[in-house]
Write an enzyme that holds these catalytic residues in place. Structure first.
Site, PDB file in Angstrom:
ATOM      1  N   LYS A 188       5.443   0.221  11.320  1.00 34.88           N
ATOM      2  CA  LYS A 188       6.097   1.012  10.516  1.00 34.88           C
ATOM      3  C   LYS A 188       5.202   2.626  10.387  1.00 34.88           C
ATOM      4  CE  LYS A 188       7.923   3.444   6.810  1.00 34.88           C
ATOM      5  NZ  LYS A 188       7.405   4.895   6.622  1.00 34.88           N
ATOM      6  N   GLY A 241      -3.130   3.376   3.027  1.00 38.64           N
ATOM      7  CA  GLY A 241      -2.407   4.452   2.298  1.00 38.64           C
ATOM      8  C   GLY A 241      -2.656   4.446   0.809  1.00 38.64           C
ATOM      9  N   SER A 242      -1.672   4.668   0.230  1.00 40.14           N
ATOM     10  CA  SER A 242      -2.042   4.951  -1.403  1.00 40.14           C
ATOM     11  C   SER A 242      -2.101   3.632  -2.051  1.00 40.14           C
ATOM     12  CB  SER A 242      -1.272   5.849  -1.986  1.00 40.14           C
ATOM     13  OG  SER A 242       0.243   4.907  -2.265  1.00 40.14           O
ATOM     14  N   GLY A 246       0.127   0.250  -2.235  1.00 40.30           N
ATOM     15  CA  GLY A 246      -0.429  -1.166  -1.913  1.00 40.30           C
ATOM     16  C   GLY A 246      -0.027  -1.882  -3.111  1.00 40.30           C
ATOM     17  N   GLU A 264      -6.134  -1.086   2.873  1.00 36.11           N
ATOM     18  CA  GLU A 264      -7.260   0.042   3.025  1.00 36.11           C
ATOM     19  C   GLU A 264      -6.609   1.289   2.246  1.00 36.11           C
ATOM     20  OE1 GLU A 264      -8.709   3.189   3.167  1.00 36.11           O
ATOM     21  OE2 GLU A 264      -8.562   3.391   5.379  1.00 36.11           O
ATOM     22  N   CYS A 299      -9.752   9.407   4.890  1.00 31.37           N
ATOM     23  CA  CYS A 299      -9.974   8.358   4.095  1.00 31.37           C
ATOM     24  C   CYS A 299     -11.171   8.223   3.351  1.00 31.37           C
ATOM     25  CB  CYS A 299      -9.555   6.792   4.601  1.00 31.37           C
ATOM     26  SG  CYS A 299      -7.752   6.801   5.129  1.00 31.37           S
ATOM     27  N   GLU A 398      -8.070  10.602  -5.737  1.00 30.18           N
ATOM     28  CA  GLU A 398      -8.169  11.213  -4.407  1.00 30.18           C
ATOM     29  C   GLU A 398      -7.170  12.306  -4.222  1.00 30.18           C
ATOM     30  OE1 GLU A 398      -8.560   9.025  -0.114  1.00 30.18           O
ATOM     31  OE2 GLU A 398      -6.719   8.429  -1.287  1.00 30.18           O
TER      32      GLU A 398
END
Length: 494
Positions: A188, A241-242, A246, A264, A299, A398
């Site tokens: 995806k 991703g975020s 997650g 991650e 990242c 972030e």
């Protein structure tokens, strides 16, 4: 770099993109589409299939059939290796075409995109292809009269959800070991960076990957991503991703079949500069690249700069000079040093962080504004914010944009406290000429990756993963196989 070829590719219309399910291109089950916009100028680039739950389920079903009938999982390792190496060759042969398509969709500067995207993806797939026939089982040290065998078997159906900043590079970090291990995959992509992943999936079929082994479903995360996380037929879910997303994936896994989930989740990586750094000029140049390349959308970006007070002012001046000199603009111009942010929303988010810092009285050393608005694209000047306090949002969250937060420190212990004082633990860096200090810092920093007298550039031979709220599990290196292989013990009485 072939400028005429880049110009021709820039002008080439991009046809509407469809899912790839069971080896066939197909529209969304309800016919829905969504517009892909180019961050270069904000224009509509093409349309993507807007995936549905039914589409996600169809892709998972195709992957399950492909896994269970052994068309891929049952192949000899050498045969899987041959097909994956052919796939890597096809990606490399079309590297410039893929790089330009990716830049048009996500705004990364072309000089970086070519190396970090298709060429990196090809190298990653080769790395794992070459490792396939080196993976062996174990014979346990059992008592006399017994034999203990430990088999490594493919885990099954993998759902991989990847972000928009480096879709091919990060996608290959998932696809390479998963496919090499014998798993089937449903991929995806991000809504704003799907085109190149769809293209390399087509190349996988051309290389001989059986239909159904790699499926790609485009669409929105709350629909397609959520359906994959909730599926009872997905065995492993991998995500970059975020943290907010997650958490939702973990919840969905817990409510469904307790699938293994590896995350991650980014970071707020500290870049620590001591006064005894071997070369402060080099440290400034490399640190600037570490936060401003790809417009800060990395990242492991060193988005927190911690500088020993005795050299703080001089070092910030050096770094600001690099930021000011960096050429920001058209990412398809090879002379550009930093391209566009991925979307208007990401640009707005980055600007909000700077506005908040300015309102708090923090010093904007350079940048802080949107630039090149006349292009219609999403560009921001590289930004350095000084006097940032440890409890500021800019020091803790972030940004994922070209915004650097700078904080001074006086002692090694204070540097450690500042560096470890966030929820994240993905990457860090230490600049020092003191060997003992370097090793102490590596041991004390809570991060999955610690650079010493450099920033970025670690290759496939070493793992990448985080601690704390930066996630779990590892991409890259042979350790990545751990996510996609199950251990099975055979206990045999002789």
């Amino acid at each position: 770099m072939d400028l005429s070829r880049i110009a021709a590719l820039r002008a080439t219309p991009v046809p509407p993109a469809l899912h790839l399910i069971d080896g066939a291109a197909c529209p969304a089950s309800d016919g829905g589409t969504m517009t892909a916009r180019s961050p270069i100028d904000g224009s509509a680039l093409t349309t993507l299939a807007r995936g549905t739950v039914a589409d996600a389920d169809a892709a998972v079903a195709a992957a399950r059939r492909a896994f269970d009938d052994g068309r891929w999982s049952g192949l000899a390792p050498a045969e899987r290796k041959r097909i994956l190496l052919r796939w890597a060759d096809l990606i490399e042969a079309r590297a410039l075409d893929l790089a330009v398509l990716g830049v048009r969709e996500n705004g990364t500067e072309i000089a970086m995109a070519l190396k970090a995207e298709p060429l990196s993806a090809a190298a990653t797939i080769r790395y794992y292809a070459e490792a396939i026939d080196k993976l062996t089982g174990e014979i346990a040290a059992t008592p006399p009269g017994t034999l203990g065998l430990v088999h490594r078997e493919p885990a099954g159906v993998v759902a991989a959800i990847v972000p928009w900043n480096f879709p091919l590079m990060i996608g290959a970090w998932k696809l390479g070991p998963a496919l090499a291990a014998g798993c089937s995959v449903v991929l995806k992509p991000a809504e704003t960076a799907a085109l190149t992943l769809l293209r390399i999936a087509e190349l996988a079929l051309e290389a001989g990957l059986p239909p159904g082994v790699l499926n790609v479903v485009t669409g929105e995360g709350p629909v397609v991503g959520a359906a994959l996380a909730a599926s009872m037929d997905v065995d492993v879910l991998v995500f970059t991703g975020s943290g907010a997303t997650g958490r939702k994936l973990l919840e969905a896994a817990a409510r469904s079949n307790l699938k293994r989930v590896y995350l991650e989740l980014g970071g707020k990586s500290p870049n620590i500069v001591f006064a005894d750094a071997p070369d402060l000029d080099e440290a400034a140049a490399v640190s600037a690249a570490g936060i401003f390349r790809n417009a800060g959308q990395v990242c492991i970006a060193g988005s927190r700069l911690l500088v020993e007070r005795s050299v703080h002012d001089a070092f910030v001046e050096k770094l600001a000079a690099h930021a000011t000199a960096l050429r920001v603009g058209d990412p398809l111009d090879p002379a550009t040093g930093a391209g566009a942010l991925n979307s208007e929303a990401q640009l707005a988010r980055s600007l909000r962080f700077v506005a908040e810092a300015r309102a708090q009285g923090r010093r904007i050393v350079t940048g802080g504004d949107r630039i090149l608005p006349e292009t219609g694209g999403y560009y921001m000047a590289p930004t350095v914010v000084a006097d940032v306090r440890p409890d500021d949002r800019l020091a803790r969250e972030e940004v994922f944009g070209p915004v650097l937060a700078v904080t001074p420190f006086d002692t090694e212990d204070e540097a450690i406290a500042l560096a470890n004082g966030t929820d994240y633990g993905l990457a860090a860096a230490v600049w020092t000429g003191n060997l003992g200090r370097a090793h102490r810092m590596v041991r004390r920093l809570r991060a999955g990756l610690v650079h010493v007298n450099t920033y970025g550039g670690s290759d496939l031979t070493v793992p990448l993963g985080g601690v704390k709220q930066s996630g779990n599990g590892h991409d890259k290196s042979l350790h990545a196989f751990d996510k996609y292989l199950d251990l099975k013990t055979a206990w045999i009485k002789l």
